[in-house]
Each structure stands twice: as structure tokens, then as C-alpha cells.
Scaffold this active site. Structure first.
Site, short mmCIF file in Angstrom:
data_model
loop_
_atom_site.label_atom_id
_atom_site.label_comp_id
_atom_site.label_asym_id
_atom_site.label_seq_id
_atom_site.Cartn_x
_atom_site.Cartn_y
_atom_site.Cartn_z
CE1 TYR A 1 -24.50 -25.61 -48.45
CE2 TYR A 1 -22.38 -24.50 -48.00
CZ TYR A 1 -23.39 -25.79 -47.56
OH TYR A 1 -23.06 -26.49 -46.57
CE LYS B 1 -26.46 -25.84 -45.31
NZ LYS B 1 -27.35 -26.94 -44.78
N1 LIG Z 1 -19.53 -32.26 -45.07
C1 LIG Z 1 -19.14 -31.05 -44.69
O1 LIG Z 1 -17.84 -30.92 -44.50
C2 LIG Z 1 -20.27 -30.07 -44.48
C3 LIG Z 1 -21.56 -30.19 -44.28
N2 LIG Z 1 -22.48 -29.06 -44.16
C4 LIG Z 1 -23.97 -29.46 -44.47
O2 LIG Z 1 -24.15 -30.86 -43.57
C5 LIG Z 1 -25.21 -31.38 -44.52
C6 LIG Z 1 -25.03 -32.87 -44.91
O3 LIG Z 1 -23.79 -32.74 -45.63
P1 LIG Z 1 -23.15 -33.87 -46.09
O4 LIG Z 1 -23.30 -35.10 -45.57
O5 LIG Z 1 -21.51 -33.31 -46.63
O6 LIG Z 1 -23.85 -33.73 -47.81
P2 LIG Z 1 -23.89 -35.16 -48.62
O7 LIG Z 1 -24.25 -34.69 -50.06
O8 LIG Z 1 -22.97 -36.39 -48.67
O9 LIG Z 1 -25.31 -35.72 -47.88
C7 LIG Z 1 -26.73 -34.83 -48.02
C8 LIG Z 1 -27.73 -36.07 -48.14
O10 LIG Z 1 -29.03 -35.16 -48.08
C9 LIG Z 1 -29.75 -36.01 -49.14
N3 LIG Z 1 -30.76 -34.84 -49.81
C10 LIG Z 1 -30.43 -33.76 -50.29
N4 LIG Z 1 -31.62 -33.00 -50.62
C11 LIG Z 1 -32.54 -33.74 -50.01
C12 LIG Z 1 -33.92 -33.53 -50.03
N5 LIG Z 1 -34.51 -32.52 -50.54
N6 LIG Z 1 -34.63 -34.38 -49.58
C13 LIG Z 1 -34.03 -35.44 -48.79
N7 LIG Z 1 -32.95 -35.70 -49.02
C14 LIG Z 1 -31.88 -34.94 -49.57
C15 LIG Z 1 -28.86 -36.46 -50.21
O11 LIG Z 1 -29.30 -37.57 -50.73
C16 LIG Z 1 -27.75 -36.96 -49.62
O12 LIG Z 1 -27.76 -38.29 -48.86
C17 LIG Z 1 -25.59 -30.65 -45.44
O13 LIG Z 1 -26.76 -29.62 -45.26
C18 LIG Z 1 -24.28 -29.60 -45.82
O14 LIG Z 1 -24.82 -28.43 -46.31
C19 LIG Z 1 -22.09 -27.98 -43.69
C20 LIG Z 1 -20.82 -27.88 -43.44
C21 LIG Z 1 -19.68 -28.61 -43.94
O1 LIG Z 2 -20.39 -26.13 -46.06
C1 LIG Z 2 -19.60 -26.93 -46.56
O2 LIG Z 2 -18.24 -26.68 -46.30
C2 LIG Z 2 -17.25 -27.75 -46.43
C3 LIG Z 2 -15.76 -26.84 -46.37
O3 LIG Z 2 -16.02 -25.97 -47.42
P1 LIG Z 2 -14.97 -25.82 -48.38
O4 LIG Z 2 -14.97 -24.30 -49.18
O5 LIG Z 2 -13.50 -25.95 -47.79
O6 LIG Z 2 -14.93 -26.97 -49.35
C4 LIG Z 2 -17.58 -28.39 -47.95
O7 LIG Z 2 -16.40 -29.29 -48.03
C5 LIG Z 2 -18.91 -29.11 -47.81
O8 LIG Z 2 -19.00 -29.83 -48.99
C6 LIG Z 2 -19.75 -27.82 -47.75
O9 LIG Z 2 -21.11 -28.60 -47.41
#
Ligand SMILES: NC(=O)C1=CN([C@@H]2O[C@H](COP(=O)(O)OP(=O)(O)OC[C@H]3O[C@@H](n4cnc5c(N)ncnc54)[C@H](O)[C@@H]3O)[C@@H](O)[C@H]2O)C=CC1
Ligand SMILES: O=C1O[C@H](COP(=O)(O)O)[C@@H](O)[C@H](O)[C@H]1O
Length: 252
Positions: free
Chosen positions: A146, A150
């Protein structure tokens, strides 16, 4: 001035944090492969970010893209991150460049640099007495596939900036948690990003001027091993939350 913003991954956690505070601030076009379950601002495009035609149509008339869509699981398998994260990001950046979009903010992750958390440095680097700090100038060092996806997204952003003139900011998001920092999780507390700081940070990505940047997306936590100086300098990021001072203020 309100800008026309395409938000991919709008139905997810980060998308909801962004829209929670910024729904009335910009003209939104939302995109997700999952249909909306609630009221939302602007129009909603149900589609996959790997689908070139859908993405091309979604990009029409857009000034800024916030690209969040992808598989967020640190343990996600290669086929999923290859498709959703790498191919999806290339499809979005290509369409943005072709449509004359000005800026793209890309949701990168702490996991792009997760392998700096070596056995020798942990758990000390998560604790207040330690001063180890990454500032965004270090090379990517993913600890899982993953994170590799990124890092690849960051490289794609660099390419589309250098070769196609897109302004790109890669936000290495820490740990977004609603209402309070992660409980009993020192690492997560050091990289906590509150909902309101998340919305503010992406608002700054929409409004600020930049070329190509990598910044960390965390709150102003007392103990942090990611610097937020670059986000402050380039974007004008002014976080309000701090995992050490949290007092159950639900507005975070
Ligand atoms: N939540 C966190 O703490 C962190 C999130 N991120 C990044 O932020 C972004 C959003 O993460 P979250 O909101 O937590 O995840 P999430 O799973 O809640 O939201 C991701 C959204 O993207 C949509 N999605 C996934 N693949 C898709 C595709 N191929 N086409 C269209 N839609 C698609 C899903 O349906 C979902 O609604 C991700 O790229 C994740 O890697 C990065 C670091 C930390
Ligand atoms: O990139 C992401 O990081 C957060 C924080 O990482 P974690 O190893 O502490 O869980 C993670 O919660 C999130 O799902 C992921 O997209």
C-alpha cells in the site's frame, strides 16, 4: 473566490471530513464508485477512477482535483493497490492534465515512509522525549505494498508536474480519527489528523499556489515525527488541534 473542485473518493472518511467543513466553500463535483447515502453538495458522479471515459467527463470545467479514491488498507494486496491506487491515480492525473486543471491534491500516506520506523527507533520515536523528525525531503521508504502505491502516486504527481505543468501537492496523511485522537495508540496519537484540521488542510490545497510539494497531513501534536513546517509555509496550514491537548471537544 469559489473554485470548481472534483473530489474523488468523496464517500469515504477523508471525503466526509473535507465536506463536513467545506460544503459551502467551493463548487463541488463528487465522485465515488459507491453511490451517495446522504445529502451532498454539488453533483455526484458514480464511477471508478480507473474508467478513463468517466474520469474525462468528470474533469470538465474543473479547477482543482482532490484525489482521495483508492484502497486505504495498509494490508491491501498488490492487485488492488495496482488497480485502484496506481492505475486510478494515473488515470486521474492524465485526465486532469488534458482538461487544463490547475491543481491536484493527492492523498498520499504515512505508509509511503513507514519503514523509517525501524526497530532501533521504535517505540521511542512515538514519544515526547524523542526528536526524530521527517520533513518530506526524505526518499519514500514504504513498509508495505500500500505504501509502495502511495510512493508511486507521488512519483506520478512529480511527472505530471514536470512534463504537463500541473500543480501537485502530495499530502502524506497521518491518522484521521473523528472526535478524539486514537486511544491507547502512541503512534496514532503522534500522527493524528483531526477532522477540522483535515478540512482546513485540503482547503489550503485548493486555495494556495504551489508547484510540486510533499507535505505531512497531521494536527499540531506535541509529539510528532512528521514536520508540518512545509505545509505551514507553502499552503498556509494553521492546524488547531493537538493530540496532547485534547479535551473531548467533539468539533475536532
Ligand atoms: N483515513 C486515513 O487516516 C488515511 C487515508 N489516506 C488516504 O486517503 C484516501 C481516503 O481514505 P479514507 O477516506 O480513509 O478511505 P475510505 O475507504 O473511507 O474512502 C475511500 C473511498 O474511495 C472509494 N474508492 C476506492 N477505490 C475507488 C475506485 N477505484 N474508484 C472510485 N472510487 C473508489 C471508496 O468507495 C471509498 O468511498 C485514500 O487514498 C487513503 O489511502 C492516507 C493516509 C491516512
Ligand atoms: O494510510 C493510512 O494510514 C492510517 C494510519 O495508519 P495505521 O497503520 O496507524 O492504521 C490508516 O488508519 C488508514 O486506513 C490508511 O489509509
Amino acid at each position: 473566490m469559489a473554485q470548481s473542485v472534483l473530489l474523488t473518493g468523496a464517500a469515504g472518511r477523508v471525503g466526509q471530513a473535507v465536506l463536513g467543513d467545506l460544503a459551502d466553500e467551493h463548487e463541488w463535483r463528487l465522485m465515488d464508485r459507491d453511490p451517495p447515502t446522504d445529502d451532498h453538495p454539488g453533483e455526484f458522479v458514480v464511477g471508478d477512477v480507473t474508467d478513463e471515459e468517466t474520469v474525462r467527463e468528470a474533469m470538465e470545467g474543473i479547477d482543482v482535483v482532490i484525489h482521495l479514491a483508492g484502497d486505504p488498507r495498509p494490508e491491501a494486496p498488490w492487485d488492488s493497490v495496482l488497480t485502484n491506487n496506481i492505475d486510478g491515480t494515473q488515470t486521474v492525473l492524465e485526465a486532469a492534465a488534458n482538461a487544463g486543471v490547475e491543481k491536484v491534491a493527492f492523498a498520499s500516506s504515512n505508509h509511503a515512509v513507514g519503514a523509517y520506523e525501524t526497530e532501533e527507533r521504535t517505540p521511542e520515536m512515538y514519544q515526547p522525549h524523542d526528536d526524530y523528525l521527517l520533513d518530506g525531503t526524505e526518499l519514500p521508504r514504504p513498509g508495505n505494498l500500500y505504501g509502495v502505491s502511495k510512493a508511486a502516486g507521488e512519483s506520478l504527481g512529480r511527472y505530471y508536474h514536470d512534463e504537463h505543468g500541473l500543480s501537485v501537492v502530495c499530502v502524506r496523511i497521518g491518522n484521521l480519527t473523528q472526535g478524539h485522537p486514537p486511544i491507547d495508540y502512541e503512534r496514532g496519537q503522534a500522527m493524528w489528523l483531526s477532522y477540522r484540521d483535515c478540512a482546513h488542510l485540503f482547503d489550503r490545497c485548493i486555495r494556495a499556489e504551489y508547484d510540486y510539494e510533499i507535505v505531512y497531513g497531521i494536527s499540531d501534536n506535541d509529539r510528532k515525527y512528521y514536520s508540518i513546517d512545509r505545509a505551514r509555509e507553502v499552503l498556509g496550514y494553521e492546524p488547531r488541534d493537538n493530540s496532547a491537548h485534547h479535551d473531548d471537544d467533539s468539533s475536532a
